[in-house]
Design a protein around this motif. Structure first.
Motif, PDB file in Angstrom:
ATOM      1  N   MET A 317       0.783  -1.194  -0.047  1.00 31.80           N
ATOM      2  CA  MET A 317      -0.120   0.047  -0.128  1.00 31.80           C
ATOM      3  C   MET A 317       0.849   1.176  -0.141  1.00 31.80           C
ATOM      4  O   MET A 317       0.508   2.232  -0.570  1.00 31.80           O
ATOM      5  N   ALA A 318       1.930   1.263   0.790  1.00 35.18           N
ATOM      6  CA  ALA A 318       2.909   2.294   0.632  1.00 35.18           C
ATOM      7  C   ALA A 318       3.529   2.629  -0.878  1.00 35.18           C
ATOM      8  O   ALA A 318       3.693   3.789  -1.252  1.00 35.18           O
ATOM      9  N   GLU A 319       3.771   1.647  -1.466  1.00 38.34           N
ATOM     10  CA  GLU A 319       4.438   1.661  -2.934  1.00 38.34           C
ATOM     11  C   GLU A 319       3.185   2.255  -3.820  1.00 38.34           C
ATOM     12  O   GLU A 319       3.552   3.250  -4.448  1.00 38.34           O
ATOM     13  N   LEU A 320       2.066   1.936  -3.365  1.00 38.59           N
ATOM     14  CA  LEU A 320       0.657   2.618  -4.131  1.00 38.59           C
ATOM     15  C   LEU A 320       0.723   3.991  -4.047  1.00 38.59           C
ATOM     16  O   LEU A 320       0.751   4.678  -4.835  1.00 38.59           O
ATOM     17  N   ARG A 321       0.972   4.590  -2.792  1.00 35.46           N
ATOM     18  CA  ARG A 321       0.916   5.913  -2.202  1.00 35.46           C
ATOM     19  C   ARG A 321       2.173   6.605  -2.860  1.00 35.46           C
ATOM     20  O   ARG A 321       2.082   7.494  -3.064  1.00 35.46           O
ATOM     21  N   LEU A 322       3.060   5.936  -2.769  1.00 36.87           N
ATOM     22  CA  LEU A 322       4.651   6.512  -2.992  1.00 36.87           C
ATOM     23  C   LEU A 322       4.730   6.760  -4.542  1.00 36.87           C
ATOM     24  O   LEU A 322       5.391   7.705  -5.035  1.00 36.87           O
ATOM     25  N   SER A 323       3.946   5.955  -5.125  1.00 33.94           N
ATOM     26  CA  SER A 323       3.968   5.928  -6.915  1.00 33.94           C
ATOM     27  C   SER A 323       3.444   7.333  -7.283  1.00 33.94           C
ATOM     28  O   SER A 323       4.049   8.085  -8.270  1.00 33.94           O
ATOM     29  N   ASN A 324       2.496   7.908  -6.151  1.00 32.84           N
ATOM     30  CA  ASN A 324       1.798   9.287  -6.747  1.00 32.84           C
ATOM     31  C   ASN A 324       2.617  10.177  -6.313  1.00 32.84           C
ATOM     32  O   ASN A 324       2.201  11.505  -6.308  1.00 32.84           O
ATOM     33  N   CYS A 325       3.839  10.111  -5.659  1.00 33.01           N
ATOM     34  CA  CYS A 325       4.655  11.197  -5.219  1.00 33.01           C
ATOM     35  C   CYS A 325       5.750  11.520  -6.367  1.00 33.01           C
ATOM     36  O   CYS A 325       6.438  12.504  -6.213  1.00 33.01           O
ATOM     37  N   HIS A 326       5.713  10.620  -7.127  1.00 37.34           N
ATOM     38  CA  HIS A 326       6.835  10.897  -8.370  1.00 37.34           C
ATOM     39  C   HIS A 326       5.972  11.509  -9.632  1.00 37.34           C
ATOM     40  O   HIS A 326       5.186  10.814 -10.130  1.00 37.34           O
ATOM     41  N   ARG A 327       6.245  12.590  -9.933  1.00 35.27           N
ATOM     42  CA  ARG A 327       5.288  13.133 -11.012  1.00 35.27           C
ATOM     43  C   ARG A 327       6.339  13.920 -12.031  1.00 35.27           C
ATOM     44  O   ARG A 327       7.708  14.191 -11.835  1.00 35.27           O
ATOM     45  N   GLY A 328       6.099  13.985 -13.316  1.00 44.14           N
ATOM     46  CA  GLY A 328       7.027  14.597 -14.258  1.00 44.14           C
ATOM     47  C   GLY A 328       8.269  13.742 -14.451  1.00 44.14           C
ATOM     48  O   GLY A 328       9.142  14.423 -15.061  1.00 44.14           O
ATOM     49  N   GLU A 362      -7.095  -4.026  -4.906  1.00 42.33           N
ATOM     50  CA  GLU A 362      -6.926  -4.084  -6.405  1.00 42.33           C
ATOM     51  C   GLU A 362      -7.480  -2.690  -7.009  1.00 42.33           C
ATOM     52  O   GLU A 362      -6.871  -2.306  -8.008  1.00 42.33           O
ATOM     53  N   ARG A 363      -8.535  -2.305  -6.463  1.00 42.29           N
ATOM     54  CA  ARG A 363      -9.185  -0.915  -6.956  1.00 42.29           C
ATOM     55  C   ARG A 363      -8.068   0.072  -6.574  1.00 42.29           C
ATOM     56  O   ARG A 363      -8.018   1.137  -7.463  1.00 42.29           O
ATOM     57  N   TRP A 364      -7.328  -0.015  -5.549  1.00 41.79           N
ATOM     58  CA  TRP A 364      -6.523   1.153  -5.258  1.00 41.79           C
ATOM     59  C   TRP A 364      -5.353   1.072  -6.059  1.00 41.79           C
ATOM     60  O   TRP A 364      -4.735   2.120  -6.574  1.00 41.79           O
ATOM     61  N   MET A 365      -4.986  -0.184  -6.541  1.00 42.11           N
ATOM     62  CA  MET A 365      -3.703  -0.342  -7.248  1.00 42.11           C
ATOM     63  C   MET A 365      -4.279   0.187  -8.940  1.00 42.11           C
ATOM     64  O   MET A 365      -3.202   0.789  -9.388  1.00 42.11           O
ATOM     65  N   ASP A 366      -5.466  -0.036  -9.035  1.00 39.75           N
ATOM     66  CA  ASP A 366      -5.878   0.538 -10.519  1.00 39.75           C
ATOM     67  C   ASP A 366      -5.921   1.923 -10.332  1.00 39.75           C
ATOM     68  O   ASP A 366      -5.358   2.618 -11.286  1.00 39.75           O
ATOM     69  N   LEU A 367      -6.246   2.566  -9.505  1.00 35.67           N
ATOM     70  CA  LEU A 367      -6.349   4.017  -9.300  1.00 35.67           C
ATOM     71  C   LEU A 367      -5.075   4.592  -9.197  1.00 35.67           C
ATOM     72  O   LEU A 367      -4.771   5.715  -9.884  1.00 35.67           O
ATOM     73  N   ALA A 368      -4.266   3.856  -8.601  1.00 34.24           N
ATOM     74  CA  ALA A 368      -2.747   4.363  -8.115  1.00 34.24           C
ATOM     75  C   ALA A 368      -1.999   4.373  -9.701  1.00 34.24           C
ATOM     76  O   ALA A 368      -1.169   5.251  -9.957  1.00 34.24           O
ATOM     77  N   GLU A 369      -2.222   3.300 -10.473  1.00 35.61           N
ATOM     78  CA  GLU A 369      -1.711   3.311 -11.701  1.00 35.61           C
ATOM     79  C   GLU A 369      -1.967   4.233 -12.684  1.00 35.61           C
ATOM     80  O   GLU A 369      -1.243   4.860 -13.263  1.00 35.61           O
ATOM     81  N   ALA A 370      -3.375   4.582 -12.655  1.00 34.43           N
ATOM     82  CA  ALA A 370      -3.961   5.610 -13.649  1.00 34.43           C
ATOM     83  C   ALA A 370      -3.376   6.940 -13.045  1.00 34.43           C
ATOM     84  O   ALA A 370      -3.075   7.754 -13.957  1.00 34.43           O
ATOM     85  N   ARG A 371      -3.340   7.157 -11.540  1.00 33.80           N
ATOM     86  CA  ARG A 371      -2.856   8.456 -11.486  1.00 33.80           C
ATOM     87  C   ARG A 371      -1.221   8.594 -11.712  1.00 33.80           C
ATOM     88  O   ARG A 371      -0.941   9.491 -12.126  1.00 33.80           O
ATOM     89  N   PHE A 372      -0.537   7.482 -11.727  1.00 31.70           N
ATOM     90  CA  PHE A 372       0.946   7.509 -11.917  1.00 31.70           C
ATOM     91  C   PHE A 372       1.283   7.802 -13.377  1.00 31.70           C
ATOM     92  O   PHE A 372       1.927   8.584 -13.660  1.00 31.70           O
ATOM     93  N   ASN A 373       0.301   7.310 -14.285  1.00 30.34           N
ATOM     94  CA  ASN A 373       0.174   7.563 -15.733  1.00 30.34           C
ATOM     95  C   ASN A 373       0.071   9.033 -15.850  1.00 30.34           C
ATOM     96  O   ASN A 373       0.544   9.521 -17.015  1.00 30.34           O
ATOM     97  N   VAL A 374      -0.956   9.432 -15.402  1.00 31.04           N
ATOM     98  CA  VAL A 374      -1.430  10.791 -15.554  1.00 31.04           C
ATOM     99  C   VAL A 374      -0.202  11.890 -15.271  1.00 31.04           C
ATOM    100  O   VAL A 374       0.105  12.745 -16.026  1.00 31.04           O
ATOM    101  N   GLU A 375       0.151  11.613 -14.046  1.00 30.03           N
ATOM    102  CA  GLU A 375       1.102  12.548 -13.476  1.00 30.03           C
ATOM    103  C   GLU A 375       2.514  12.704 -14.133  1.00 30.03           C
ATOM    104  O   GLU A 375       3.316  13.331 -14.209  1.00 30.03           O
ATOM    105  N   ASN A 376       2.688  11.302 -14.908  1.00 29.59           N
ATOM    106  CA  ASN A 376       3.987  11.306 -15.681  1.00 29.59           C
ATOM    107  C   ASN A 376       3.674  11.266 -17.340  1.00 29.59           C
ATOM    108  O   ASN A 376       4.262  10.885 -18.012  1.00 29.59           O
TER     109      ASN A 376
END
Length: 701
Positions: A317-328, A362-376
């Motif tokens: 879960m921390a990996e999921l949240r951490l993914s959204n801390c990396h942008r650009g 799983e839903r959190w992972m899908d959401l985190a993945e989508a956010r990661f791709n948007v922010e990058n």
């Protein structure tokens, strides 16, 4: 954590504390005619004590056949069940245990108030709760909670046992979703004020949580840990639940305080990762700013959770949240590569925990993945789950979060495709995902769609988009206003509206804006539509004689240059046309992929040199044109011009050769005839000249 019913009842098997009547011989006993019966009865116990369980079963079967009316049959039935339990343990097979449970059930039904019945009932509750079959355990726990006090039975022991049965019934009721009844059962145990009341005090809060009575649950846990602090050391989840309730209620400072208290008291607890994760999340929530520096700080918090709990659900879960801390990030960045692989592999095994709902993660992972791709900047990848989630978003947890990230991905993907030649891809994105775009849609998004529709010649769609933007354009940015008027002007021109109206719309575009070059390009085309050649040339001059021309690709620069040359040619300004043609050939003559346009420039160059009486230049330009395009459709006309130019330069022999060559061609067009006429005229003039010279010679003689 479940209450240890096996430790309380301490039955393995059910007759562990039971004294069988007549199982042991007494001194000087007189059995009379029952001697044989009791001897066989005691044989079963002897074999049981010797652990010869198969022989015990045979002895009991023999006794039941031989002494079918004996009152001791019920005792041996109890012994038989216990023997089956021992066989099950010895052979490690559930078959004998299931047979034993069936026998115990029968004993409870046939003699519920006997000591055998009480022991069998306690054993059933003990085993069913441990097996995790709440419906079975509920049936027998309720029986135990309602059983009467037997004559001679110890009152204190009876009350304690009844409290434990009620506790078991409460747990079973909770497990099957009978929350009202579970609450009443726990409260009943609390009211007994005995050593098991704390169990109920710390568990009843979970019933309130399950019923989403957050405030009542918080009060319950607060009271429990405050008034029974010593007991609370046995209930770490009470502290964790209290902190979680505060978190859910948005009482973040209180939540942080209790999570830290949990970590202090239960640092080695198996779910300490949950507190670590929540504390990191709380820090993120409590940080007001969202600049890059804060993201780096938040990232370090989640990295600490991973380092402290590397193989826990909290790490995932921390990996999921951490993914959204990396942008650009760029695609070569190590963090981008790591998280892309992390989402691709989707290893959910580490999240197996009673505290975790796998579907939710799983839903959190899908959401985190989508956010990661948007922010990058990987907007297309961010939209890959839209089809899966669209039909189930309404009412689903995280629904608003998914809608928000999908909306951002759609808008950014459309703006990313807002470029020449990408209109089909852009419109496909709008068709597939446009329902997620925020409403009212942002101006830049609508303008991008309108531009793509215009490129696709969907004039009705463009008109609808522009009409929809009419009321919001005043609040738009200057660049967006320029785009709006640019599209209005182009749409007006393409749909054949009055050219003056088109020009009026285009004049709203700023001269110092990003679309200044496109503005004058459109103005030139609108001026041509109303046959105002001088205005068209003036607009093209504004582009070509300033830095605006650099905003166009080379092909477009050449097209505008050629358009200006054509218009000057139409204005019959031959000398100016010659200068413009020379400039065009100097700047674009090496662009071999534009040979057709270059041929036209050479053509106009030659024509205007001839029209401006620059016959020497005209001869060279015509030769260059015909070498460049030997099959020029106007070859005959230019060869005739060449002959006339040579004649004007006094190069008669060359002129005659040119006319003769043209007159001898297979074409039977006007230029062949004109060449022949020039030859005939030259012969007539030559003949007249000869006659005049002959006459003069004779006169002189």
């Amino acid at each position: 954590k479940p209450f240890q019913y096996r430790s309380f009842f301490n039955l393995m098997p059910a007759d562990s504390k039971y004294e069988y009547p007549l199982s042991k011989a007494k001194p000087h006993e007189k059995l009379g005619n029952r001697e044989k019966e009791i001897a066989h009865y005691r044989l079963a116990f002897k074999l049981y004590n010797e652990q010869q369980y198969a022989l015990v079963l045979r002895a009991i079967d023999f006794f039941e056949r031989q002494y079918s009316a004996s009152p001791l049959k019920a005792e041996l039935a109890f012994l038989k069940a216990s023997t089956l339990v021992q066989l099950s343990r010895l052979l490690r097979t559930p078959v004998y245990m299931n047979q034993a449970l069936d026998l115990y059930r029968r004993i409870v039904l046939e003699a519920p108030d006997s000591k055998r019945g009480r022991a069998a009932l306690a054993f059933l509750v003990q085993e069913f709760i441990e097996k995790g079959t709440p419906i079975d355990s509920l049936e027998y726990a309720l029986r135990g909670a309602e059983q009467p006090l037997l004559e001679g039975e110890d009152r204190k022991a009876f009350d304690l046992a009844r409290s434990v049965f009620r506790l078991a019934s409460a747990e079973a009721l909770f497990a099957v979703g009978e929350l009202d009844r579970a609450e009443r059962a726990y409260q009943n145990v609390i009211d007994q004020s005995n050593e098991f009341s704390s169990e109920a005090v710390f568990r009843i809060g979970e019933v309130y949580m399950a019923r989403k009575f957050w405030e009542r649950a918080a009060l319950s846990f607060e009271q429990a840990v405050r008034e029974r602090e010593n007991d609370s050391t046995r209930f770490p989840t009470a502290w964790l639940n209290l902190a979680e309730i505060y978190f859910q209620l948005g009482k973040y400072e209180e939540a942080r305080r209790v999570y830290k208290e949990f970590e202090k008291r239960f640092s080695s607890d198996g779910v300490s990762w949950a507190a670590d994760l929540r504390l990191a999340e709380l820090e993120q929530i409590l940080l007001k700013k969202s600049d890059r520096g804060q993201h780096e700080r938040i990232g370090k918090l989640y990295e600490e959770v991973i380092h402290r709990n590397p193989y826990s659900p909290g790490a995932v879960m921390a990996e999921l949240r951490l993914s959204n801390c990396h942008r650009g990030l760029t695609k070569k960045d190590r963090n981008f590569i790591f998280f892309s692989k992390f989402f691709e592999e989707r290893n959910l095994k580490p999240i197996e925990s009673p505290l975790v709902d796998p579907l939710e993660v799983e839903r959190w992972m899908d959401l985190a993945e989508a956010r990661f791709n948007v922010e990058n900047g990987n907007y297309q990848q961010a939209l890959k789950k839209v089809g899966e989630y669209r039909p189930k978003l309404e009412g689903m947890p995280l629904s608003d979060s998914f809608k928000k990230v999908f909306a951002k991905a759609v808008v950014n993907r459309v703006l990313e495709l807002d470029a020449p030649g990408k209109h089909e891809d852009l419109l496909a994105v709008v068709k597939d995902y446009g329902d997620f775009a925020p409403q009212p849609a942002q101006v830049s998004y609508m303008l991008a769609i309108a531009k793509a529709q215009l490129e696709a010649k969907d004039f009705k769609g463009v008109s609808e988009k522009l009409a929809g933007l009419h009321n919001s354009i005043e609040t738009a940015t200057d660049d967006e206003k320029d785009s709006y008027w640019y599209l209005k002007g182009r749409h007006s021109r393409f749909t054949g509206e009055n050219a003056s109206h088109t020009i009026a719309q285009l004049t709203y575009i700023r001269d110092d804006g990003k679309l200044a070059a496109e503005k004058y390009d459109e103005l030139a085309q609108a001026a041509l539509a109303k046959e105002d050649l001088r205005a068209a040339v003036s607009y093209d001059n504004r582009i070509l004689e300033t830095g605006l021309v650099k905003k166009f690709p080379v092909d477009r620069q050449f097209a505008i240059t050629l358009r200006r040359l054509e218009n000057v040619n139409r204005l019959r300004n031959a000398r100016e046309a010659v200068k413009l043609a020379e400039y065009a050939l100097f700047k674009f003559g090496a662009q071999t992929h534009l040979s057709s346009s270059i041929s036209r420039v050479k053509e106009l160059y030659a024509q205007n040199l001839y029209d401006s009486s620059n016959f020497s230049g005209a001869v060279g330009a015509i030769d260059d044109l015909l070498r460049f395009k030997p099959d020029h459709p106007r070859r005959g006309e230019f060869e005739f011009m060449r002959g006339k130019s040579l004649a004007s330069l006094g190069r008669d022999n060359e002129a005659i050769a040119a006319f003769r060559k043209l007159a001898q061609t297979a074409n039977n067009d006007i230029w062949k005839k004109s060449a022949q006429a020039e030859l005939d005229q030259h012969e007539w003039e030559t003949d007249i000249s000869k006659r005049m010279n002959e006459k003069d010679r004779r006169s002189n003689q």
